[in-house]
Motif scaffolding. Structure first.
Motif, mmCIF file in Angstrom:
data_model
loop_
_atom_site.group_PDB
_atom_site.id
_atom_site.type_symbol
_atom_site.label_atom_id
_atom_site.label_comp_id
_atom_site.label_asym_id
_atom_site.label_seq_id
_atom_site.Cartn_x
_atom_site.Cartn_y
_atom_site.Cartn_z
ATOM 1 N N ARG A 3 0.831 -1.195 0.000
ATOM 2 C CA ARG A 3 0.000 0.000 0.000
ATOM 3 C C ARG A 3 0.869 1.251 0.000
ATOM 4 N N ALA A 4 0.402 2.278 -0.679
ATOM 5 C CA ALA A 4 1.123 3.550 -0.668
ATOM 6 C C ALA A 4 1.095 4.142 0.733
ATOM 7 N N ARG A 5 2.242 4.670 1.162
ATOM 8 C CA ARG A 5 2.339 5.275 2.492
ATOM 9 C C ARG A 5 2.391 6.792 2.328
ATOM 10 N N ILE A 6 1.513 7.483 3.039
ATOM 11 C CA ILE A 6 1.386 8.932 2.944
ATOM 12 C C ILE A 6 1.639 9.547 4.308
ATOM 13 N N LEU A 7 2.518 10.553 4.353
ATOM 14 C CA LEU A 7 2.766 11.303 5.578
ATOM 15 C C LEU A 7 2.037 12.635 5.473
ATOM 16 N N VAL A 8 1.143 12.902 6.428
ATOM 17 C CA VAL A 8 0.365 14.139 6.466
ATOM 18 C C VAL A 8 0.868 14.980 7.629
ATOM 19 N N VAL A 9 1.242 16.227 7.337
ATOM 20 C CA VAL A 9 1.826 17.110 8.351
ATOM 21 C C VAL A 9 0.972 18.368 8.467
ATOM 22 N N ASP A 10 0.420 18.598 9.654
ATOM 23 C CA ASP A 10 -0.399 19.788 9.900
ATOM 24 C C ASP A 10 -0.447 20.020 11.408
ATOM 25 N N ASP A 11 -0.233 21.273 11.826
ATOM 26 C CA ASP A 11 -0.205 21.535 13.258
ATOM 27 C C ASP A 11 -1.594 21.590 13.887
ATOM 28 N N GLU A 12 -2.657 21.547 13.063
ATOM 29 C CA GLU A 12 -4.023 21.574 13.569
ATOM 30 C C GLU A 12 -4.609 20.158 13.582
ATOM 31 N N PRO A 13 -4.910 19.610 14.753
ATOM 32 C CA PRO A 13 -5.469 18.253 14.820
ATOM 33 C C PRO A 13 -6.752 18.093 14.003
ATOM 34 N N PHE A 14 -7.575 19.144 13.958
ATOM 35 C CA PHE A 14 -8.829 19.071 13.211
ATOM 36 C C PHE A 14 -8.574 18.851 11.724
ATOM 37 N N ASN A 15 -7.554 19.527 11.184
ATOM 38 C CA ASN A 15 -7.223 19.360 9.764
ATOM 39 C C ASN A 15 -6.731 17.938 9.484
ATOM 40 N N LEU A 16 -5.924 17.395 10.396
ATOM 41 C CA LEU A 16 -5.464 16.016 10.236
ATOM 42 C C LEU A 16 -6.640 15.056 10.241
ATOM 43 N N GLU A 17 -7.607 15.324 11.114
ATOM 44 C CA GLU A 17 -8.782 14.456 11.208
ATOM 45 C C GLU A 17 -9.596 14.495 9.918
ATOM 46 N N ILE A 18 -9.746 15.684 9.345
ATOM 47 C CA ILE A 18 -10.491 15.821 8.088
ATOM 48 C C ILE A 18 -9.813 15.031 6.974
ATOM 49 N N ILE A 19 -8.498 15.190 6.841
ATOM 50 C CA ILE A 19 -7.770 14.493 5.775
ATOM 51 C C ILE A 19 -7.884 12.983 5.950
ATOM 52 N N CYS A 20 -7.734 12.510 7.173
ATOM 53 C CA CYS A 20 -7.860 11.068 7.429
ATOM 54 C C CYS A 20 -9.265 10.577 7.106
ATOM 55 N N ASP A 21 -10.288 11.380 7.414
ATOM 56 C CA ASP A 21 -11.661 11.010 7.073
ATOM 57 C C ASP A 21 -11.850 10.940 5.564
ATOM 58 N N TYR A 22 -11.286 11.924 4.845
ATOM 59 C CA TYR A 22 -11.401 11.954 3.386
ATOM 60 C C TYR A 22 -10.776 10.712 2.744
ATOM 61 N N LEU A 23 -9.705 10.200 3.363
ATOM 62 C CA LEU A 23 -8.953 9.083 2.766
ATOM 63 C C LEU A 23 -9.271 7.747 3.430
ATOM 64 N N GLU A 24 -10.285 7.738 4.291
ATOM 65 C CA GLU A 24 -10.557 6.561 5.112
ATOM 66 C C GLU A 24 -10.794 5.302 4.289
ATOM 67 N N ASP A 25 -11.545 5.407 3.187
ATOM 68 C CA ASP A 25 -11.862 4.209 2.408
ATOM 69 C C ASP A 25 -10.909 4.015 1.227
ATOM 70 N N CYS A 26 -9.806 4.762 1.201
ATOM 71 C CA CYS A 26 -8.769 4.547 0.184
ATOM 72 C C CYS A 26 -7.750 3.546 0.729
ATOM 73 N N ASP A 27 -7.117 2.827 -0.157
ATOM 74 C CA ASP A 27 -6.185 1.789 0.268
ATOM 75 C C ASP A 27 -4.790 2.371 0.478
ATOM 76 N N TYR A 28 -4.691 3.345 1.398
ATOM 77 C CA TYR A 28 -3.430 3.983 1.710
ATOM 78 C C TYR A 28 -3.069 3.732 3.176
ATOM 79 N N GLU A 29 -1.784 3.741 3.449
ATOM 80 C CA GLU A 29 -1.304 3.717 4.830
ATOM 81 C C GLU A 29 -0.978 5.152 5.218
ATOM 82 N N ILE A 30 -1.749 5.710 6.150
ATOM 83 C CA ILE A 30 -1.633 7.123 6.498
ATOM 84 C C ILE A 30 -0.898 7.284 7.820
#
Length: 302
Positions: A3-30
């Protein structure tokens, strides 16, 4: 396939949560982090590998711009595609990010489909470059005996194969293969098949780009169209001449990456070719011909 591994960097926890929700059903390792310092530590850890970096521009201590600059100066990390997500989207700010190596942009707040489309494009580009690099080692010695060669391609697969082979004439084979592939693919897609910037962006966003390319290849009007490549040694330089059978296009708009297009998932192939492969890229006529030159370095015969 891993699986593709993606590193997401953001100092706002809410933004990280949104991105993880957007990619939840994608076959990525976040993986996520709120710190530029921690992001660099993970990226520079040789035991870790990331396929895409999604990076917030505005962060305390170490900003996203500084992380980007460090990544692009690092020999092992510089090929990782970086998606800059930012609310700082003035032309000057975008231009600064592009100059530092961020070829993908998202403006906060962004839609789920936009994020997925840009990540898909970044992974496609990364996979294609990895495949090119793997092929390069197969025929390097024989191709370095060439003084002139001619090729003809019709499909994107043929374009990738020819780019890899033709690039072996010179020492900087991996970089030239990537740049040459961009020029050949441009000739197939935009030149012969007539998929313009807007159409490709919509197809990429909908995930139907590959299907549309295949559909157009099978049309009677396109069956005999080719993209031709001539490679010639000119002293200490190699000259690559690419010509397609299309009517041409407004190439002046794409020879530099306009900040207004920085948020699109496509439209940067010519810029990438100039940045990574060639010391000179020159279009001719209506835009269905392009000439590119590179010096023979690092292993070539010159």
């Amino acid at each position: 396939m891993a699986r593709a591994r993606i590193l997401v960097v953001d100092d706002e926890p809410f933004n990280l949560e949104i991105i993880c929700d957007y990619l939840e059903d994608c076959d990525y390792e976040i993986e996520t982090t709120q710190s530029g310092v921690e992001a660099l530590a993970r990226l520079e850890d040789a035991a870790r590998h990331y396929d895409v970096l999604v990076l917030d521009r505005m962060m305390p201590v170490i900003s996203g711009m500084e992380v980007l600059q460090r990544v692009k100066q690092h020999e092992r990390l510089k090929a990782i595609p970086v998606i800059m997500q930012t609310a700082a989207a003035t032309p000057d700010q975008v231009r600064e990010g592009l100059a530092a190596g961020a070829h993908y942009y998202l403006t906060k707040p962004f839609e789920c489909d936009s994020l997925r489309a840009v990540i898909r494009t970044a992974l496609d580009d990364q996979r294609r470059r990895a495949e090119l690099a793997d092929r390069i080692h197969e025929h390097r010695v024989a191709m370095q005996m060439v003084e002139r060669a001619e090729f003809s391609v019709r499909t994107l697969e043929e374009a990738a194969a020819v780019a890899t082979t033709a690039a072996l004439v010179c020492g900087r084979a991996e970089a030239v293969a990537m740049g040459l592939a961009e020029l050949l693919v441009n000739g197939v897609e935009h030149g012969n098949l007539g998929i313009d910037f807007s159409a490709k962006g919509a197809l990429k966003e909908s995930g139907t780009w590959a299907e549309e390319v295949q559909r157009r290849l099978e049309l009677d009007e396109n069956r005999d169209k080719r993209v031709r490549l001539v490679v010639v040694r000119e002293g200490e330089r190699w000259h690559f001449h690419v010509r397609d059978d299309g009517p041409g296009f407004d190439w002046q708009r794409f020879i530099e990456l306009d900040p207004s297009r920085a948020f699109a998932p496509n439209g940067r192939g010519i810029v990438l070719a100039k940045q990574i492969a060639f010391e000179e890229v020159r279009y001719a006529g209506s835009g269905n011909e392009v000439h590119a030159w590179t010096r023979d370095e690092e292993g070539g015969r010159a």
